[in-house]
Write a protein that holds these residues in place. Structure first.
Motif, short mmCIF file in Angstrom:
data_model
loop_
_atom_site.label_atom_id
_atom_site.label_comp_id
_atom_site.label_asym_id
_atom_site.label_seq_id
_atom_site.Cartn_x
_atom_site.Cartn_y
_atom_site.Cartn_z
N ARG A 26 0.83 -1.21 0.00
CA ARG A 26 0.00 0.00 0.00
C ARG A 26 0.87 1.26 0.00
N ASP A 27 1.95 1.22 0.77
CA ASP A 27 2.86 2.37 0.81
C ASP A 27 3.55 2.58 -0.53
N PHE A 28 3.98 1.48 -1.15
CA PHE A 28 4.69 1.61 -2.41
C PHE A 28 3.78 2.10 -3.54
N LEU A 29 2.50 1.82 -3.42
CA LEU A 29 1.56 2.33 -4.44
C LEU A 29 1.48 3.86 -4.42
N LYS A 30 1.84 4.47 -3.32
CA LYS A 30 1.79 5.93 -3.22
C LYS A 30 2.78 6.60 -4.17
N ILE A 31 3.75 5.83 -4.67
CA ILE A 31 4.75 6.41 -5.56
C ILE A 31 4.12 6.94 -6.84
N ARG A 32 2.91 6.45 -7.16
CA ARG A 32 2.25 6.94 -8.37
C ARG A 32 1.86 8.41 -8.24
N HIS A 33 1.89 8.92 -7.02
CA HIS A 33 1.56 10.34 -6.80
C HIS A 33 2.81 11.19 -6.63
N GLY A 82 4.60 12.79 -8.56
CA GLY A 82 4.64 14.05 -9.29
C GLY A 82 4.05 15.22 -8.54
N SER A 83 3.13 14.94 -7.63
CA SER A 83 2.46 16.02 -6.90
C SER A 83 2.61 15.93 -5.39
N GLN A 118 6.37 12.13 -0.87
CA GLN A 118 6.91 11.04 -1.68
C GLN A 118 8.18 11.46 -2.41
N GLN A 119 8.22 12.69 -2.88
CA GLN A 119 9.41 13.20 -3.55
C GLN A 119 10.61 13.19 -2.60
#
Length: 274
Positions: A64-71, A73-74, A78-79
């Motif tokens: 679930r945490d790794f799926l957050k990488i799709r965000h 860009g914003s 995560q950046q």
């Protein structure tokens, strides 16, 4: 017996990869004690490739945490997180490319592992004995500077077989102000590109070598590593939420001393294992 060795290696890898007690050291010792008859290049490659199972366990545990990488860009958090992970991997990549073969040729021996376990255990005890108030409680707020320093400390495991990648990164994080659970979680994240990349590269380069023991045994070792590592991750996270690492420090010193005794009495050989 290849299947038996594959299972034992998988169990050892799964248990020790993320605990601060050195997977490399325990795999070296397990192979030495079992007298695994595989050629050196097969054994070395197998030990690296089955790390892929442990890395998949991290991805499964934190999916679930790794799926957050799709965000990314914003999402500023995560950046910061993934920039820190990338930066922290740079020292190990550079040192591995420059000195990896030399280290394997000269330092992969039981006595080196034993002293790494002992010294690392003493350092772990000293770090845990400090009365310092943690300043960082979330992996998204570690920052690039701390991440780079943690990555540099992580290189102790590369330069000194048996010191433990997880131990060096966790202790480095704690010294730099991370609380114990945050340092532990960041160590898991660091393992994904560091160990995953090494396992994938070794598999691509040496898949014909692994054919000597059969792809089924390779998959078996990686699968056992995955299951055991998944359980070990959950256990370690529960453990660090209410305990310190002094128990691991004592374990390291005891095992290191036992290895030196076995070498001195001739029960264990001290020849190069690389």
């Amino acid at each position: 017996m290849d299947w038996f060795y594959a299972i034992v290696y998988g169990i050892v890898e799964g248990i020790t990869e993320f605990l601060p007690i050195s997977s490399t050291g325990h795999l070296i010792l397990a192979g030495n004690l079992m007298g695994v008859p595989w050629p050196k290049e097969v054994k070395d490659t197998f030990e690296v490739v089955i790390q892929g199972g442990a890395i998949l366990a991290v991805l499964a545990y934190y999916w679930r945490d790794f799926l957050k990488i799709r965000h990314i860009g914003s999402d500023r958090g995560q950046q910061r997180l993934w920039l820190g992970v990338v930066v922290a991997c740079i020292p190990a990549v550079v040192l591995g490319l420059l000195f990896g073969d030399v280290i394997k040729a000269n330092l992969f021996r039981p006595s080196v592992v034993a002293w790494a376990l002992i010294v690392g255990g003493v350092i772990m005890w000293l770090v845990e004995s400090r009365r310092a108030t943690p300043k960082v409680h979330d992996i998204e707020t570690i920052g690039v500077g701390r991440s780079l320093l943690i990555g540099a400390v992580q290189c102790l495991a590369l330069l000194w077989p048996g010191f433990s990648r997880s131990a060096s990164s966790i202790l480095g994080g704690m010294v730099l102000g991370l609380d114990r659970p945050t340092a532990t979680k960041f160590s898991f994240y660091l393992g994904v590109p560091t160990l995953g990349g090494a396992a994938l590269l070794d598999f691509i380069k040496s898949r014909e070598i692994l054919g000597q023991i059969g792809i089924v045994n390779v998959v078996l070792g990686a699968a056992v590593s995955f299951v055991v590592a998944y359980l070990a991750i959950g256990w370690l996270l529960r453990f660090v939420s209410t305990n310190n690492f002094k128990g691991f420090a004592v374990y390291r010193v005891v095992v290191g001393a036992l290895i030196l005794i076995l070498i001195a009495t001739g029960v264990m050989t001290n020849g190069s294992l690389a």
